[in-house]
Every structure is written in C-alpha cells, then in structure tokens.
Design a protein around this motif. Structure first.
Motif, PDB file in Angstrom:
ATOM      1  N   CYS A  69       0.821  -1.212   0.000  1.00  0.00           N
ATOM      2  CA  CYS A  69       0.000   0.000   0.000  1.00  0.00           C
ATOM      3  C   CYS A  69       0.857   1.265   0.000  1.00  0.00           C
ATOM      4  O   CYS A  69       0.447   2.293  -0.540  1.00  0.00           O
ATOM      5  N   VAL A  70       2.020   1.181   0.619  1.00  0.00           N
ATOM      6  CA  VAL A  70       2.924   2.346   0.631  1.00  0.00           C
ATOM      7  C   VAL A  70       3.526   2.563  -0.755  1.00  0.00           C
ATOM      8  O   VAL A  70       3.586   3.697  -1.256  1.00  0.00           O
ATOM      9  N   GLY A  71       3.944   1.453  -1.395  1.00  0.00           N
ATOM     10  CA  GLY A  71       4.512   1.545  -2.741  1.00  0.00           C
ATOM     11  C   GLY A  71       5.971   1.962  -2.734  1.00  0.00           C
ATOM     12  O   GLY A  71       6.537   2.332  -1.693  1.00  0.00           O
ATOM     13  N   MET A  72       6.595   1.891  -3.896  1.00  0.00           N
ATOM     14  CA  MET A  72       8.001   2.253  -4.031  1.00  0.00           C
ATOM     15  C   MET A  72       8.190   3.726  -3.681  1.00  0.00           C
ATOM     16  O   MET A  72       7.585   4.603  -4.299  1.00  0.00           O
ATOM     17  N   ARG A  73       9.002   3.974  -2.665  1.00  0.00           N
ATOM     18  CA  ARG A  73       9.288   5.332  -2.174  1.00  0.00           C
ATOM     19  C   ARG A  73       7.998   6.086  -1.816  1.00  0.00           C
ATOM     20  O   ARG A  73       7.916   7.307  -1.956  1.00  0.00           O
ATOM     21  N   GLY A  74       6.983   5.337  -1.403  1.00  0.00           N
ATOM     22  CA  GLY A  74       5.728   5.958  -0.964  1.00  0.00           C
ATOM     23  C   GLY A  74       4.859   6.468  -2.087  1.00  0.00           C
ATOM     24  O   GLY A  74       3.944   7.275  -1.857  1.00  0.00           O
ATOM     25  N   SER A  75       5.096   5.994  -3.332  1.00  0.00           N
ATOM     26  CA  SER A  75       4.380   6.544  -4.487  1.00  0.00           C
ATOM     27  C   SER A  75       2.877   6.294  -4.413  1.00  0.00           C
ATOM     28  O   SER A  75       2.068   7.170  -4.748  1.00  0.00           O
ATOM     29  N   ARG A  76       2.474   5.080  -3.962  1.00  0.00           N
ATOM     30  CA  ARG A  76       1.050   4.756  -3.951  1.00  0.00           C
ATOM     31  C   ARG A  76       0.295   5.528  -2.878  1.00  0.00           C
ATOM     32  O   ARG A  76      -0.766   6.102  -3.130  1.00  0.00           O
ATOM     33  N   VAL A  77       0.840   5.538  -1.683  1.00  0.00           N
ATOM     34  CA  VAL A  77       0.147   6.235  -0.595  1.00  0.00           C
ATOM     35  C   VAL A  77       0.146   7.743  -0.844  1.00  0.00           C
ATOM     36  O   VAL A  77      -0.821   8.438  -0.505  1.00  0.00           O
ATOM     37  N   GLN A  78       1.202   8.263  -1.476  1.00  0.00           N
ATOM     38  CA  GLN A  78       1.250   9.701  -1.740  1.00  0.00           C
ATOM     39  C   GLN A  78       0.194  10.126  -2.755  1.00  0.00           C
ATOM     40  O   GLN A  78      -0.327  11.243  -2.706  1.00  0.00           O
ATOM     41  N   ALA A  79      -0.131   9.214  -3.688  1.00  0.00           N
ATOM     42  CA  ALA A  79      -1.183   9.527  -4.660  1.00  0.00           C
ATOM     43  C   ALA A  79      -2.527   9.695  -3.949  1.00  0.00           C
ATOM     44  O   ALA A  79      -3.319  10.584  -4.279  1.00  0.00           O
ATOM     45  N   VAL A  80      -2.773   8.836  -2.940  1.00  0.00           N
ATOM     46  CA  VAL A  80      -4.012   8.944  -2.165  1.00  0.00           C
ATOM     47  C   VAL A  80      -3.982  10.195  -1.289  1.00  0.00           C
ATOM     48  O   VAL A  80      -4.963  10.933  -1.187  1.00  0.00           O
ATOM     49  N   VAL A  81      -2.849  10.450  -0.659  1.00  0.00           N
ATOM     50  CA  VAL A  81      -2.702  11.636   0.198  1.00  0.00           C
ATOM     51  C   VAL A  81      -2.950  12.907  -0.613  1.00  0.00           C
ATOM     52  O   VAL A  81      -3.607  13.842  -0.150  1.00  0.00           O
ATOM     53  N   GLY A  82      -2.439  12.939  -1.841  1.00  0.00           N
ATOM     54  CA  GLY A  82      -2.638  14.117  -2.686  1.00  0.00           C
ATOM     55  C   GLY A  82      -4.109  14.343  -3.006  1.00  0.00           C
ATOM     56  O   GLY A  82      -4.582  15.486  -3.004  1.00  0.00           O
ATOM     57  N   GLU A  83      -4.847  13.274  -3.276  1.00  0.00           N
ATOM     58  CA  GLU A  83      -6.279  13.406  -3.564  1.00  0.00           C
ATOM     59  C   GLU A  83      -7.046  13.858  -2.333  1.00  0.00           C
ATOM     60  O   GLU A  83      -8.062  14.561  -2.441  1.00  0.00           O
ATOM     61  N   LEU A  84      -6.579  13.496  -1.131  1.00  0.00           N
ATOM     62  CA  LEU A  84      -7.273  13.825   0.118  1.00  0.00           C
ATOM     63  C   LEU A  84      -6.714  15.086   0.777  1.00  0.00           C
ATOM     64  O   LEU A  84      -6.837  15.263   1.993  1.00  0.00           O
ATOM     65  N   GLN A  85      -6.090  15.939  -0.004  1.00  0.00           N
ATOM     66  CA  GLN A  85      -5.615  17.235   0.478  1.00  0.00           C
ATOM     67  C   GLN A  85      -4.607  17.118   1.628  1.00  0.00           C
ATOM     68  O   GLN A  85      -4.685  17.832   2.619  1.00  0.00           O
ATOM     69  N   GLY A  86      -3.683  16.173   1.501  1.00  0.00           N
ATOM     70  CA  GLY A  86      -2.598  16.070   2.470  1.00  0.00           C
ATOM     71  C   GLY A  86      -2.948  15.325   3.748  1.00  0.00           C
ATOM     72  O   GLY A  86      -2.208  15.396   4.727  1.00  0.00           O
ATOM     73  N   GLU A  87      -4.038  14.592   3.752  1.00  0.00           N
ATOM     74  CA  GLU A  87      -4.452  13.828   4.944  1.00  0.00           C
ATOM     75  C   GLU A  87      -3.398  12.766   5.276  1.00  0.00           C
ATOM     76  O   GLU A  87      -3.050  11.932   4.443  1.00  0.00           O
ATOM     77  N   LYS A  88      -2.872  12.793   6.516  1.00  0.00           N
ATOM     78  CA  LYS A  88      -1.859  11.802   6.923  1.00  0.00           C
ATOM     79  C   LYS A  88      -2.529  10.440   7.085  1.00  0.00           C
ATOM     80  O   LYS A  88      -3.601  10.336   7.686  1.00  0.00           O
ATOM     81  N   ILE A  89      -1.896   9.388   6.576  1.00  0.00           N
ATOM     82  CA  ILE A  89      -2.510   8.058   6.588  1.00  0.00           C
ATOM     83  C   ILE A  89      -1.583   7.062   7.282  1.00  0.00           C
ATOM     84  O   ILE A  89      -0.423   6.913   6.898  1.00  0.00           O
ATOM     85  N   ASP A  90      -2.105   6.398   8.321  1.00  0.00           N
ATOM     86  CA  ASP A  90      -1.392   5.306   8.978  1.00  0.00           C
ATOM     87  C   ASP A  90      -1.919   3.994   8.406  1.00  0.00           C
ATOM     88  O   ASP A  90      -3.120   3.708   8.499  1.00  0.00           O
ATOM     89  N   ILE A  91      -1.040   3.196   7.800  1.00  0.00           N
ATOM     90  CA  ILE A  91      -1.433   1.894   7.236  1.00  0.00           C
ATOM     91  C   ILE A  91      -1.048   0.821   8.246  1.00  0.00           C
ATOM     92  O   ILE A  91       0.119   0.701   8.631  1.00  0.00           O
ATOM     93  N   ILE A  92      -2.052   0.045   8.681  1.00  0.00           N
ATOM     94  CA  ILE A  92      -1.889  -0.864   9.822  1.00  0.00           C
ATOM     95  C   ILE A  92      -2.191  -2.296   9.407  1.00  0.00           C
ATOM     96  O   ILE A  92      -3.197  -2.537   8.721  1.00  0.00           O
ATOM     97  N   PRO A  93      -1.337  -3.253   9.803  1.00  0.00           N
ATOM     98  CA  PRO A  93      -1.651  -4.664   9.512  1.00  0.00           C
ATOM     99  C   PRO A  93      -2.819  -5.138  10.386  1.00  0.00           C
ATOM    100  O   PRO A  93      -2.800  -4.954  11.599  1.00  0.00           O
ATOM    101  N   TRP A  94      -3.832  -5.718   9.758  1.00  0.00           N
ATOM    102  CA  TRP A  94      -4.994  -6.219  10.494  1.00  0.00           C
ATOM    103  C   TRP A  94      -4.681  -7.580  11.105  1.00  0.00           C
ATOM    104  O   TRP A  94      -3.911  -8.365  10.545  1.00  0.00           O
TER     105      TRP A  94
END
Length: 524
Positions: free
Chosen positions: A255-280
């Motif tokens: 979910c984080v992706g190479m150098r955070g590319s995937r999560v940053q794409a989501v963060v950019g769409e959500l106006q910089g919302e910080k996201i904690d990705i947690i193993p269930w």
C-alpha cells in the motif's frame, strides 16, 4: 403501402426523444399514445374510454373507443348491452370489451397543448427512472465529474447524464471548488425524491479512501490484499487496516509503494491527509496495539462483554498514544470497534493498589479475618465473597498456609455472610410489598426484587407492563451530548436482552401472551 410524411415525422420524433433522453423508444411511443388518447377524449367526451395505438414500424395511428359489455347500461359512454354487443361480435360475453374504431380528427390548440404536457411528463418520469436505475447500482463506486455550480457551500456535480450533490459536510475541510473544476467522489446514496432522483456524493466517507487505495494498489484490485477497516478524521489524519491473503506479500509495503508513491497519490487526492497503514489481525489485542501506532503499548486488558479494552503505555508515551485532541485513540477506537481506555504504567499501578486494598478490606469485614488472610485472598485473584463461597476447596488449599480446615472455614463464613445479606434483602423486599411470585422469573434475585420494589414493580403484572428501557435504561441526546438515563436494574451487570427476557417471561406467566408467541417475537 406508402407511409405519409406525418407518420414518418411521428416516428422520427420518437427516435430523437429516445436518443436525447437515453430512454427506450417504446416508452416514448407509449407516452405519445397516452397523449393522443387524452386529446381525443377532449373531442369525444371525458368519460369515453378512448385508446390510441401507434404502429412502431409504420407510424400508423389507430383510434378506438372501448365499450364494456354489461347486462344493464349505467353509462352509455363506456358500456354496451350484451344484445347490441353480439350484433357486432356474436361471441361477446358480459365483461368483455368491444373496440369501436374512431375517425381521425384535427387537434385543436388546447388539445395539442394538453397532449404535449402529457408527453413531457411521461418522458421526464421515464428519464428519472432511468437515472435512478443507473446510479443505484453504482453505490459504493468512485465517480468523476465536473463542478457545475456551488450553492451555499454544497457542490453540484455534472456526471454527464445527470447531476449529483456533494453536501458541505461531505467535503474535506478547507477544500474549495469552482465551476469547471474536475472532482472525484464516492457515491454513497441515491434517493427518489419529489424533484427526481438525487445522487449524493462524499469526499469524507471512509470508503472513499479505501476505494482510492483500490485504484492505486493493484493487489487490492486483484483481491490479494483486503481493506478490513478504515477510520478518518477528514483532511487531518486517517488509519486503514489491511491484510494479505498471500504470505509472500507485505500488505503495508504494497500500500505504501516504491518510495511511498502509492500512498502519496491517495494523500494528494485527500488534500494532504496523513494516513497510517496498519496490519490487520484476528487477535483483538494485537490489532488494537497496531492501531495505536506510532505509540508503544506495554500491556492490554480486554473486557469482551462490554467491548472495552484497557491499554497501558509508558509514561512518556501517553501524549503520543492519545494524540492531538485525542485524535490517535479516537481513530484507533473507530478502526477496531472497541472503546479504548489509555492509562500510564504509574496510573495502572496506583489503581491496582487501590483495588487490592478495597478487596482486602471487603474480605476482612465479610469473613472476619485479619489483614494477612485478606491480602492473601486478594492477591490470589478472588474478587468477591461469592467467588469464595462457591469455589472448590482445592483452589483455597493451594494458597500457602491454607489447609483443608482453613479452606472449609473460609467457605462457611462466606456462605453465612451471603445468607445474612440475602435475609436482609428479603426483609426489605417484604417491607416494600414485593410479592413472592417474582421469584418465579428465572434470573431475578432478591436484591433485584428490592430494587424493583423501590420503583413500584411489585408483582408479575407490574413487571409484565414494563418496557425494556425501564429496566435497562436508555441513552438520549441533549444539548449535543449523549446522556444516559438509568434503569431500575442498573448495577446488576444485565444486558438489554436479559431485561427483555424478564419482561417476556412475566407476560407469559401473567397470561398476556403464549410461550410460542414469545419465541416468535424473540426470533424476530
């Protein structure tokens, strides 16, 4: 047979309207038939049962009047006698309808206007139904559109075939849109309303973020990684719990992706919302510890009955675990579905010491033993005199310094103490006028009978007339806050189901309902 220009024009209009409104051609033709029939009734009489039929291939229009076959005529505009009907159709029977062809006529201005209104309304209704059917099946999807206008903070979005609305409270805080802007949203509801189907979009819905990850992370789209839970404080911070079906794939790393590319794409769409990705994790304690990241957890204590968990953290980790304005623990609670209490190690130690002293004092007074014996019993994990009264002797003799005689004496004193309390409650129960018949309700104790008597519930009939809220209490919202109203049996560790069972049993014993009716009600 040649088709006249008027006929061709009729079909061409039907085809054009069907294409423009994206509805079935047959619906448009049916609307035209209804409109022509209505216009014909203005010519032949409002009570006349006029029908219009347009041939979908040739465009030929046929007008007819339907007469219902009856024994005796009451309305000569709509009915015909059996004798007259058999002159036209020898096989006619009462209840049949005889079709009588009507000659064509020229529409007047008023009739044409009326026909036009019928067609417009029918087409509009069909268009609305098409929009509803299209978008109700897309609930739970991400849709793209263009901002059409902004009204009182609500954003009206053009989806191409219809409009949708993003209400002000469904927008990320401090987010601004102008007409012409592209917008991506989560479609969470479609409702039929008086003005037509309303499509509701959201950018703050937790599933919006989950769907964005599904678009950015191929493993989620393919079903290898599953998003199990999402909690958001829109525009500020979010937590998302993920699990992988393939042990070779790290769900967090994917979910984080190479150098955070995937999560940053989501963060950019959500106006910089910080996201904690947690193993269930299936283990609740482990999952909650993960959910409280980045804080470190020293110990957790679960209370599965009330779905609460007590989390102990080192003193220096307290502010991190709670988060700014309680954000971290609030999101962790939303993510896991458990109420979380945060304690420092010092607070937990102090509280445990107080509990230990309290239990020691209870044992000393109830069993008439010295402080050393009371402390021994408390340190072995006994929480109440009831536990001591009904515990196995072997559980007591396993304590250092306790032999068989000591164990039996402690159990005897515990039983005597409970019997004295029971006798005291029974005296209070009699003084309040609570009838013995309430003992017949399974699960009701003498202490509960006293509490019921204090609230004027003194017989089976009284109990049968209670509501579940009367016994279990209820929560209502006042001044923007939830306020709990106590029930008659608060403090007895009873669930709403327990209280409902008391009432249903009382109604059965009172003869208000049969036992099988109570079983059906419980099943529902």
């Amino acid at each position: 047979m040649a088709i006249s220009a008027n006929r061709l024009e009729l079909l061409q209009i039907a085809d054009a309207v069907a294409r423009e409104k994206q509805i079935e051609r047959a619906i448009v033709i049916e609307a035209m038939e209804d409109a022509i029939a209505k216009a014909a009734r203005s010519r032949y009489g409002a009570e006349t049962d006029v029908h219009a039929q347009i041939d979908p291939k040739s465009g030929e229009l046929r007008l007819s009047r339907h007469l219902h076959v009856v024994e005796q005529i009451e309305n000569d505009s709509r009915e015909i006698t059996l004798v007259d009907a058999r002159r036209r159709n020898p096989a006619a029977q009462v209840g049949d309808a005889i079709a009588e062809t009507l000659p064509p006529f020229d529409f007047g201005r008023i009739a044409a206007q009326s026909a036009k209104q019928v067609i417009v309304q029918k087409v509009r209704d069909a268009e609305r139904e098409r929009q509803y059917d299209e978008y109700k099946d897309r609930i739970g999807e991400i849709v793209n559109g263009t901002v059409k206008r902004v009204e009182y903070g609500n954003v009206i979005v053009d989806l191409g075939k219809s409009e949708a609305v993003v209400r002000r409270d469904e927008l990320i805080p401090r987010e601004m849109f102008r007409p012409g802007d592209r917008i991506r949203c989560y479609l969470y509801d479609v409702r039929r309303e008086q003005r037509g189907p309303q499509v509701f979009l959201s950018r703050t819905h937790p599933q919006f973020m989950a769907k964005l990850f599904g678009q950015e992370v191929p493993e989620i789209y393919d079903g290898i990684i599953t998003v199990k839970a999402v909690a958001r404080d829109p525009g500020s911070r979010a937590k998302i719990a993920v699990i992988s079906r393939d042990s070779a794939i790290d769900p967090v790393g994917a979910c984080v992706g190479m150098r955070g590319s995937r999560v940053q794409a989501v963060v950019g769409e959500l106006q910089g919302e910080k996201i904690d990705i947690i193993p269930w994790s299936e283990d609740v304690a482990t999952f909650i510890v993960n959910a409280l990241q980045p804080a470190e957890v020293a110990k957790v204590v679960l209370d599965e009955d009330s779905e609460r968990i007590e989390v102990v953290v080192p003193d220096e980790q307290l502010s991190l675990a709670i988060g700014r304005r309680g954000q971290n623990v609030r999101l962790a609670s939303q993510l896991t579905g458990w109420d979380i209490d945060i304690l420092t190690e010092a607070e937990e130690s102090e509280r445990r010491q107080k509990e230990f002293q309290s239990r020691t004092q209870i044992f000393m007074e109830a069993l008439n033993v010295d402080e050393v014996v009371g402390q021994l019993l408390a340190s072995e994990g006994f929480r109440s005199v009831e536990e001591l009264a009904y515990v196995e002797d072997s559980d007591l003799t396993s304590i250092d310094g306790f032999d068989d005689d000591t164990a039996q004496e402690i159990r005897r004193r515990a039983l005597e103490y409970l019997a004295a309390i029971e006798a005291d409650f029974d005296e209070k129960r009699k003084a309040l006028g609570v009838l013995d018949e309430l003992r017949g309700i399974e699960g009701i104790t003498t202490a509960m009978m006293v509490r019921l008597g204090e609230n004027d519930v003194k017989s089976i009939e009284d109990l049968a007339g209670c509501a579940t809220d009367d016994l279990a209490g209820w929560t209502e919202r006042k001044d923007g806050q939830n306020q709990r109203q106590p029930g008659f049996l608060d403090g007895f560790d009873l669930s709403r189901d327990d209280c409902e069972a008391f009432i249903m049993n009382a109604r059965i014993k009172a003869g208000w309902i049969a036992a099988d009716e109570a079983s059906e009600a419980a099943a529902v």
